[in-house]
Design a protein around this motif. Structure first.
Motif, PDB file in Angstrom:
ATOM      1  N   LEU A 123     -15.901  -7.289 -19.881  1.00 16.96           N
ATOM      2  CA  LEU A 123     -14.640  -7.634 -20.536  1.00 16.96           C
ATOM      3  C   LEU A 123     -13.903  -8.790 -19.868  1.00 16.96           C
ATOM      4  O   LEU A 123     -12.855  -9.214 -20.367  1.00 16.96           O
ATOM      5  N   ILE A 124     -14.413  -9.298 -18.765  1.00 16.12           N
ATOM      6  CA  ILE A 124     -13.780 -10.466 -18.147  1.00 16.12           C
ATOM      7  C   ILE A 124     -13.847 -11.643 -19.124  1.00 16.12           C
ATOM      8  O   ILE A 124     -14.915 -12.022 -19.595  1.00 16.12           O
ATOM      9  N   GLY A 125     -12.693 -12.161 -19.466  1.00 10.01           N
ATOM     10  CA  GLY A 125     -12.636 -13.274 -20.409  1.00 10.01           C
ATOM     11  C   GLY A 125     -12.748 -12.863 -21.861  1.00 10.01           C
ATOM     12  O   GLY A 125     -12.812 -13.729 -22.744  1.00 10.01           O
ATOM     13  N   PHE A 151     -10.815  -2.459 -12.120  1.00  7.76           N
ATOM     14  CA  PHE A 151     -11.019  -2.989 -10.766  1.00  7.76           C
ATOM     15  C   PHE A 151     -11.668  -4.372 -10.824  1.00  7.76           C
ATOM     16  O   PHE A 151     -11.321  -5.264 -10.049  1.00  7.76           O
ATOM     17  N   GLN A 152     -12.631  -4.533 -11.730  1.00  7.47           N
ATOM     18  CA  GLN A 152     -13.344  -5.809 -11.824  1.00  7.47           C
ATOM     19  C   GLN A 152     -12.438  -6.920 -12.337  1.00  7.47           C
ATOM     20  O   GLN A 152     -12.583  -8.078 -11.937  1.00  7.47           O
ATOM     21  N   LEU A 153     -11.519  -6.577 -13.222  1.00  7.44           N
ATOM     22  CA  LEU A 153     -10.571  -7.584 -13.703  1.00  7.44           C
ATOM     23  C   LEU A 153      -9.694  -8.060 -12.561  1.00  7.44           C
ATOM     24  O   LEU A 153      -9.431  -9.263 -12.422  1.00  7.44           O
ATOM     25  N   ILE A 154      -9.225  -7.117 -11.736  1.00  4.65           N
ATOM     26  CA  ILE A 154      -8.394  -7.487 -10.584  1.00  4.65           C
ATOM     27  C   ILE A 154      -9.166  -8.420  -9.657  1.00  4.65           C
ATOM     28  O   ILE A 154      -8.646  -9.450  -9.206  1.00  4.65           O
ATOM     29  N   ARG A 155     -10.407  -8.063  -9.368  1.00  8.28           N
ATOM     30  CA  ARG A 155     -11.225  -8.874  -8.459  1.00  8.28           C
ATOM     31  C   ARG A 155     -11.503 -10.254  -9.030  1.00  8.28           C
ATOM     32  O   ARG A 155     -11.769 -11.196  -8.289  1.00  8.28           O
ATOM     33  N   ALA A 156     -11.444 -10.367 -10.372  1.00 12.97           N
ATOM     34  CA  ALA A 156     -11.638 -11.662 -11.030  1.00 12.97           C
ATOM     35  C   ALA A 156     -10.340 -12.445 -11.144  1.00 12.97           C
ATOM     36  O   ALA A 156     -10.331 -13.556 -11.688  1.00 12.97           O
ATOM     37  N   GLY A 157      -9.231 -11.869 -10.663  1.00 19.75           N
ATOM     38  CA  GLY A 157      -7.950 -12.563 -10.688  1.00 19.75           C
ATOM     39  C   GLY A 157      -7.134 -12.344 -11.939  1.00 19.75           C
ATOM     40  O   GLY A 157      -6.089 -12.976 -12.116  1.00 19.75           O
ATOM     41  N   ASP A 158      -7.571 -11.446 -12.810  1.00 20.32           N
ATOM     42  CA  ASP A 158      -6.838 -11.122 -14.042  1.00 20.32           C
ATOM     43  C   ASP A 158      -6.011  -9.874 -13.768  1.00 20.32           C
ATOM     44  O   ASP A 158      -6.537  -8.764 -13.748  1.00 20.32           O
ATOM     45  N   LEU A 159      -4.709 -10.034 -13.544  1.00 16.99           N
ATOM     46  CA  LEU A 159      -3.870  -8.916 -13.116  1.00 16.99           C
ATOM     47  C   LEU A 159      -3.054  -8.301 -14.244  1.00 16.99           C
ATOM     48  O   LEU A 159      -2.593  -7.163 -14.112  1.00 16.99           O
ATOM     49  N   ASP A 160      -2.853  -9.006 -15.329  1.00 18.66           N
ATOM     50  CA  ASP A 160      -1.946  -8.524 -16.374  1.00 18.66           C
ATOM     51  C   ASP A 160      -2.416  -7.208 -16.984  1.00 18.66           C
ATOM     52  O   ASP A 160      -1.664  -6.223 -17.038  1.00 18.66           O
ATOM     53  N   THR A 161      -3.651  -7.178 -17.459  1.00 15.09           N
ATOM     54  CA  THR A 161      -4.163  -5.942 -18.074  1.00 15.09           C
ATOM     55  C   THR A 161      -4.206  -4.784 -17.084  1.00 15.09           C
ATOM     56  O   THR A 161      -3.765  -3.670 -17.417  1.00 15.09           O
ATOM     57  N   PRO A 162      -4.714  -4.972 -15.849  1.00  9.96           N
ATOM     58  CA  PRO A 162      -4.682  -3.856 -14.905  1.00  9.96           C
ATOM     59  C   PRO A 162      -3.277  -3.312 -14.652  1.00  9.96           C
ATOM     60  O   PRO A 162      -3.100  -2.093 -14.571  1.00  9.96           O
ATOM     61  N   ILE A 163      -2.290  -4.187 -14.544  1.00  8.69           N
ATOM     62  CA  ILE A 163      -0.913  -3.713 -14.322  1.00  8.69           C
ATOM     63  C   ILE A 163      -0.452  -2.882 -15.519  1.00  8.69           C
ATOM     64  O   ILE A 163       0.185  -1.827 -15.353  1.00  8.69           O
ATOM     65  N   ARG A 164      -0.770  -3.320 -16.718  1.00  7.96           N
ATOM     66  CA  ARG A 164      -0.385  -2.560 -17.912  1.00  7.96           C
ATOM     67  C   ARG A 164      -1.087  -1.205 -17.943  1.00  7.96           C
ATOM     68  O   ARG A 164      -0.487  -0.189 -18.321  1.00  7.96           O
ATOM     69  N   LEU A 165      -2.350  -1.171 -17.545  1.00 12.03           N
ATOM     70  CA  LEU A 165      -3.089   0.096 -17.507  1.00 12.03           C
ATOM     71  C   LEU A 165      -2.538   1.023 -16.430  1.00 12.03           C
ATOM     72  O   LEU A 165      -2.403   2.239 -16.648  1.00 12.03           O
ATOM     73  N   ILE A 166      -2.234   0.475 -15.261  1.00 12.82           N
ATOM     74  CA  ILE A 166      -1.629   1.285 -14.191  1.00 12.82           C
ATOM     75  C   ILE A 166      -0.321   1.887 -14.683  1.00 12.82           C
ATOM     76  O   ILE A 166      -0.055   3.082 -14.500  1.00 12.82           O
ATOM     77  N   ASP A 167       0.507   1.063 -15.322  1.00 15.03           N
ATOM     78  CA  ASP A 167       1.784   1.549 -15.838  1.00 15.03           C
ATOM     79  C   ASP A 167       1.567   2.644 -16.881  1.00 15.03           C
ATOM     80  O   ASP A 167       2.266   3.655 -16.899  1.00 15.03           O
ATOM     81  N   MET A 168       0.556   2.477 -17.712  1.00 16.52           N
ATOM     82  CA  MET A 168       0.259   3.434 -18.786  1.00 16.52           C
ATOM     83  C   MET A 168      -0.193   4.783 -18.229  1.00 16.52           C
ATOM     84  O   MET A 168       0.122   5.840 -18.789  1.00 16.52           O
TER      85      MET A 168
END
Length: 227
Positions: A123-125, A151-168
């Motif tokens: 899902l990266i990109g 985790f893989q999105l974070i490691r790829a530098g994409d933080l927006d979706t992980p933050i939304r998922l953490i919040d959810m």
């Protein structure tokens, strides 16, 4: 011994590797499962030897009653997803198979073995909507897949979706979701301490004791301090 070429041969290999002591250990750790009793290292080695079996056989392994057969299956998916020379169609096939058979990926270790690279890397990109669908599922294991794949999105530098998922999922009632949320926050802190401090300053009171412990263990800032 030649590398296994089918699901039946893989199960036969697992049964040949069975050890009563390992069966007792595994059954104690996951008592609800049917276990053969094979060391984890041997399971992973067998998965490496079986990487080229058809995906139809991987599907059969995922549907097996045997815990170790399902662990071989997700390990094959993970090993294949790690390959650098993999076409988009091949990655999509791994992604689709994981999601289509998710009902059989029904323990924390089965999720963790494959979700980051099979789901997250794919899902990266790409459109992250599947992660939000999983995060809204009634299944604890699908919710764990959503946050673990992030985790893989974070490691790829994409933080927006992980933050939304953490919040959810921050107040999810299930322990096995909370542990992944805590790990996601730890990964987020490694990637961007400032972003994590801002998130904790706004949401610190919502953190469960499990998430707080994981944050302390990772030496991340305490949400109480707002740091």
């Amino acid at each position: 011994m030649p590398d296994p070429t089918s699901s039946a041969e893989i199960v036969a290999c697992l049964k040949a590797l069975a050890d009563p002591a390992d069966k007792a250990k595994t059954a104690k750790r996951i008592p609800s499962e049917q276990v053969i009793g094979v060391r984890m290292r041997a399971v992973f080695d067998l998965a490496k030897q079986s990487m080229r079996v058809p995906l139809a056989d991987v599907r059969t392994l995922l549907r097996s009653d045997w815990y170790e057969a399902r662990l071989v299956a997700v390990s094959i998916l993970d090993f294949r997803a790690r390959a650098k020379r993999l076409s988009d169609d091949e990655r999509r096939a791994l992604f689709d198979l994981y999601l289509a058979e998710h009902q059989y990926i029904d323990s924390w270790d089965l999720v963790d073995r494959a979700a980051p690279r099979v789901i997250g890397t794919y899902l990266i990109g790409r459109d992250h909507a599947p992660l939000f669908t999983l995060a809204g599922s009634a299944s604890v294991w699908e919710r764990r897949t959503a946050i673990t794949a992030a985790f893989q999105l974070i490691r790829a530098g994409d933080l927006d979706t992980p933050i939304r998922l953490i919040d959810m999922l921050l107040e999810d009632p299930e322990h096995f979701v909370q542990t992944s949320v805590g790990t996601a926050l730890r990964e987020l802190h490694r990637a961007s301490p400032e972003t994590t401090r801002d998130f904790l300053a706004r949401n610190g009171e919502r953190l469960s004791s499990t998430t707080r412990r994981l944050m302390r263990d990772s030496r991340a800032a305490s949400p109480r301090s707002g740091a």
